[in-house]
Design a protein around this motif. Structure first.
Motif: not given
Length: 212
Positions: A28-57
């Motif tokens: 869905f990032a192909d349309d240039g409107k959504i930055d998947v990397e920013a959603i999944l790896n914003d360094p300022a966003a709080p992260v819980g669970g297992n940082p190396k987990g096999d499923v991301t929520i």
């Protein structure tokens, strides 16, 4: 079976569970409107669970959303029981001005390593239109260092506001219409799931990953 067909089949199976699901994919990032990397790896966003987990929520939530309050303990239960889920919090305060205040409190607590403690305290407050005073009272009972929290609110106000703004822009790009919304692997779930349904979706994600 190609990946697109597999995702379509998985979404069909999940739909039979009565869940509000919509199949999505990194494509869905192909349309240039959504930055998947920013959603999944914003360094300022709080992260819980297992940082190396096999499923991301990725959880888009508001502290005055009753459905968010209903889903939060169910999701927490799964994350703790599973042990292999990476949970990304996206504070998206859209319901009231107090929601924005609550998001600032929670994100300020991140600087002393207590985001989840404050997050859970705010989610535990019953009701849907709680004001700032009620939210502040809940935070004070959470065990956070209030002196440092107030200092961090002032020192990091611009960074916190920028993060909330990014979360809102991401939600808009994704076409989200309200909270809660959970991005679970390739699925977008706009519903307050219980433990069993969260577990079913995660299971489907893992099954799709293995079938690649």
């Amino acid at each position: 079976m190609n990946r697109r067909a597999l995702l379509r089949l998985a979404a069909l199976r999940l739909a039979t569970l009565g869940l509000a699901l919509q199949a999505v994919s990194p494509a869905f990032a192909d349309d240039g409107k959504i930055d998947v990397e920013a959603i999944l790896n914003d360094p300022a966003a709080p992260v819980g669970g297992n940082p190396k987990g096999d499923v991301t929520i990725v959880a888009f939530l508001d502290y005055n959303c009753p459905f968010c309050k209903k889903a939060t303990p169910e999701l927490d239960k799964l994350v703790k029981a599973d042990g292999h889920i990476r949970l990304i919090y996206k504070d998206w305060p859209i319901l009231t001005e107090a929601s924005v205040y609550g998001a600032h409190l929670a994100l300020a607590a991140k600087y002393q390593g207590k985001y989840e403690r404050v997050h859970n305290a705010l989610m535990a407050v019953p009701g849907r239109r709680n004001g700032e005073e009620i939210m502040l009272g809940a935070v004070k009972t959470s065990g956070v260092d209030m002196g440092r929290l107030n200092a961090d609110l002032k020192a990091h106000d611009a960074d916190i506001a920028a993060l909330i703004k990014r979360n809102g822009e991401q939600a808009q790009a994704l076409g989200l219409e309200g909270t809660p919304v959970f991005l679970i692997g390739p699925f977008k779930v706009a519903a307050a799931l219980d433990y069993a349904d969260f577990k079913k979706v995660v299971g489907q994600v893992r099954a799709a990953q293995k079938a690649k």
